[in-house]
Design a protein around this motif. Structure first.
Motif, short mmCIF file in Angstrom:
data_model
loop_
_atom_site.label_atom_id
_atom_site.label_comp_id
_atom_site.label_asym_id
_atom_site.label_seq_id
_atom_site.Cartn_x
_atom_site.Cartn_y
_atom_site.Cartn_z
N GLU A 1 -17.77 60.69 10.96
CA GLU A 1 -16.65 60.82 10.02
C GLU A 1 -15.32 60.61 10.74
O GLU A 1 -14.43 61.46 10.71
N ILE A 2 -15.19 59.44 11.37
CA ILE A 2 -14.03 59.16 12.21
C ILE A 2 -12.72 59.23 11.44
O ILE A 2 -11.68 59.59 12.01
N ASN A 3 -12.74 58.93 10.15
CA ASN A 3 -11.48 58.91 9.41
C ASN A 3 -11.11 60.27 8.82
O ASN A 3 -10.25 60.35 7.94
N ARG A 4 -11.75 61.34 9.31
CA ARG A 4 -11.28 62.68 8.96
C ARG A 4 -10.31 63.22 10.02
O ARG A 4 -9.69 64.26 9.82
N ALA A 5 -10.20 62.53 11.13
CA ALA A 5 -9.23 62.90 12.16
C ALA A 5 -7.91 62.17 11.90
O ALA A 5 -7.86 61.17 11.18
N SER A 6 -6.84 62.66 12.51
CA SER A 6 -5.54 62.03 12.34
C SER A 6 -5.51 60.68 13.04
O SER A 6 -6.29 60.43 13.97
N PRO A 7 -4.62 59.77 12.62
CA PRO A 7 -4.51 58.47 13.31
C PRO A 7 -4.24 58.62 14.81
O PRO A 7 -4.69 57.79 15.60
N LYS A 8 -3.54 59.65 15.21
CA LYS A 8 -3.26 59.88 16.63
C LYS A 8 -4.56 60.07 17.40
O LYS A 8 -4.76 59.51 18.49
N THR A 9 -5.47 60.86 16.85
CA THR A 9 -6.75 61.10 17.52
C THR A 9 -7.65 59.87 17.44
O THR A 9 -8.34 59.52 18.41
N GLN A 10 -7.65 59.19 16.30
CA GLN A 10 -8.43 57.96 16.19
C GLN A 10 -8.00 56.94 17.25
O GLN A 10 -8.84 56.24 17.83
N SER A 11 -6.71 56.90 17.52
CA SER A 11 -6.18 55.92 18.49
C SER A 11 -6.59 56.24 19.92
O SER A 11 -6.41 55.39 20.81
N ALA A 12 -7.13 57.42 20.17
CA ALA A 12 -7.59 57.75 21.51
C ALA A 12 -8.74 56.85 21.94
O ALA A 12 -9.03 56.71 23.14
N LEU A 13 -9.39 56.20 20.97
CA LEU A 13 -10.52 55.32 21.28
C LEU A 13 -10.10 53.89 21.57
O LEU A 13 -10.94 53.07 21.96
N LEU A 14 -8.83 53.55 21.36
CA LEU A 14 -8.41 52.15 21.47
C LEU A 14 -8.70 51.57 22.84
O LEU A 14 -9.31 50.50 22.97
N GLU A 15 -8.24 52.23 23.89
CA GLU A 15 -8.45 51.72 25.25
C GLU A 15 -9.94 51.73 25.60
O GLU A 15 -10.44 50.78 26.22
N CYS A 16 -10.65 52.78 25.20
CA CYS A 16 -12.08 52.88 25.51
C CYS A 16 -12.86 51.71 24.94
O CYS A 16 -13.68 51.09 25.62
N MET A 17 -12.59 51.37 23.68
CA MET A 17 -13.39 50.37 22.99
C MET A 17 -13.07 48.96 23.46
O MET A 17 -13.96 48.11 23.51
N GLU A 18 -11.83 48.68 23.82
CA GLU A 18 -11.45 47.34 24.20
C GLU A 18 -11.65 47.08 25.69
O GLU A 18 -12.15 46.02 26.09
N GLU A 19 -11.26 48.03 26.53
CA GLU A 19 -11.25 47.80 27.97
C GLU A 19 -12.34 48.55 28.73
O GLU A 19 -12.44 48.43 29.95
N ARG A 20 -13.14 49.34 28.02
CA ARG A 20 -14.21 50.11 28.64
C ARG A 20 -13.68 50.98 29.78
O ARG A 20 -14.24 51.07 30.87
N GLN A 21 -12.55 51.63 29.53
CA GLN A 21 -11.96 52.52 30.52
C GLN A 21 -11.11 53.57 29.81
O GLN A 21 -10.78 53.43 28.64
N VAL A 22 -10.80 54.65 30.54
CA VAL A 22 -9.98 55.73 30.01
C VAL A 22 -8.89 56.02 31.02
O VAL A 22 -9.15 56.14 32.22
N THR A 23 -7.66 56.13 30.54
CA THR A 23 -6.54 56.48 31.41
C THR A 23 -6.00 57.84 31.01
O THR A 23 -5.57 58.04 29.86
N VAL A 24 -6.05 58.79 31.94
CA VAL A 24 -5.55 60.14 31.72
C VAL A 24 -4.66 60.51 32.90
O VAL A 24 -5.08 60.40 34.06
N ASP A 25 -3.45 60.92 32.60
CA ASP A 25 -2.49 61.31 33.65
C ASP A 25 -2.33 60.21 34.70
O ASP A 25 -2.39 60.47 35.91
N ARG A 26 -2.18 58.98 34.23
CA ARG A 26 -1.93 57.80 35.07
C ARG A 26 -3.09 57.44 36.00
O ARG A 26 -2.95 56.65 36.92
N THR A 27 -4.25 58.03 35.76
CA THR A 27 -5.46 57.68 36.51
C THR A 27 -6.46 57.03 35.56
O THR A 27 -6.70 57.53 34.46
N THR A 28 -7.02 55.90 35.98
CA THR A 28 -7.95 55.14 35.14
C THR A 28 -9.38 55.39 35.59
O THR A 28 -9.69 55.31 36.78
N TYR A 29 -10.24 55.67 34.62
CA TYR A 29 -11.66 55.92 34.88
C TYR A 29 -12.47 54.88 34.12
O TYR A 29 -12.27 54.67 32.92
#
Length: 320
Positions: A112-140
């Motif tokens: 039920e991804i569209n029950r979260a706010s757009p801000k939280t939904q957007s947390a997946l943008l980098e993950c889905m496109e670039e297969r990576q996560v950036t937190v506190d200027r560090t990329t995993y």
């Protein structure tokens, strides 16, 4: 891709499909789109009303592969850090350490991804496109294969938010399950009343095999004529009066990847126009934003994609 590779792919995909169909009865077309998305190393959006098996499809596909799986239950109070992870201060060493979130898995089931706010939904943008996560200027980097299978209810349902266009565009395909026919629903009642087939599913493949098959699907041949045909199809969606926002260049790439996967599923080492047609609707419809006039005329995005397929001429010498 040789004959041995096609044989392995067919055996693996057939086993996964059989597993899924034990849970999702009478929906072979939905299963096909899910497997095409898996082989294209894409992400799948399952949209429909509650109770038709959206989450069951996602969980059955995830359990059929022996790999890391996580589930995110999207709610209005979910934060982006609940998805990606967070840095926590460690008193013992006096520094911050990263605690990975549920997105660090081979298959991520977003319920039920569209029950979260757009801000939280957007947390997946980098993950889905670039297969990576950036937190506190560090990329995993995320492990491969990486696939997001998200379910959502129609936006007119209570307590839902519309997915941002950038988020929808990152899903390779969208599929609607729909209600089963009476015979399939009766079979489901007979099979599911005494036990839960989802709990009995055993993995029939693993992450390494899927990763190898994805690489082999990328070598499926697609002619220059069919590449241009794919570009023409996507370009045509941007020039229609009924469409306010047409498909993006990312859609063209995803259309070609999905067509290669469809060709491999059909036992061929090359793409033909039928492969492009077989994946065009699930790949393109969710990316189109229709005008108010199109909605008033009860024209759906699928109707528009079908009209584009009929209007754009198919290249004659496009098989090899």
């Amino acid at each position: 891709m040789g004959a041995a590779d096609l044989s392995e792919l067919h055996a693996t995909v057939s086993a996964i499909a059989t597993n899924i169909e034990r849970v999702l009865v009478g929906k072979p077309e939905v299963v096909r789109v899910a497997l095409v998305t898996l082989l294209a190393e894409g992400h799948l959006l399952v949209e429909d009303v509650p109770g038709v098996g959206k989450t069951s499809l996602a969980k059955a596909l995830a359990r059929s592969i022996d790999c890391s799986v996580s589930r995110i239950q999207f709610t209005p109070d979910l934060l982006p850090s609940d998805v990606t992870g967070v840095s926590i201060y460690n008193r013992q060493n006096g520094g911050f350490e990263f605690r990975p979130g549920p997105v660090f898995a081979n298959i991520v089931v977003g319920d039920e991804i569209n029950r979260a706010s757009p801000k939280t939904q957007s947390a997946l943008l980098e993950c889905m496109e670039e297969r990576q996560v950036t937190v506190d200027r560090t990329t995993y980097q995320l492990d491969r294969p990486f696939m997001v299978i998200a379910t959502q209810n129609p936006i007119e349902m209570e307590g839902t938010y519309a997915l941002p266009e950038a988020q929808r565009d990152r899903f390779t395909a969208r599929v609607s399950i729909g209600y089963p026919d009476p015979a399939a629903e009766l079979a489901m009642v007979d099979e599911h009343s005494g036990h839960d087939p989802l709990a009995e599913l055993q993995p029939v493949s693993n992450a390494e095999t899927v990763r190898r098959l994805i690489e082999r699907v990328r070598s499926v041949h697609i002619s220059q004529e069919l590449r241009k045909y794919s570009v023409d199809l996507v370009t045509a969606t941007r020039t229609l009066n009924e469409v306010r926002l047409g498909a993006s260049p990312r859609a063209t790439l995803q259309l070609i990847r999905a067509a290669r996967a469809q060709a491999a599923l059909s036992g061929r080492e090359y793409v033909i126009p039928d492969d492009v047609h077989a994946v065009a609707i699930p790949v393109l419809t969710h990316r189109l934003v229709l005008t108010t006039e199109a909605h008033a005329a009860r024209r759906s995005a699928a109707d528009i994609v079908r009209s584009v397929l009929q209007r754009v001429p198919v290249p004659r010498a496009a098989q090899r």
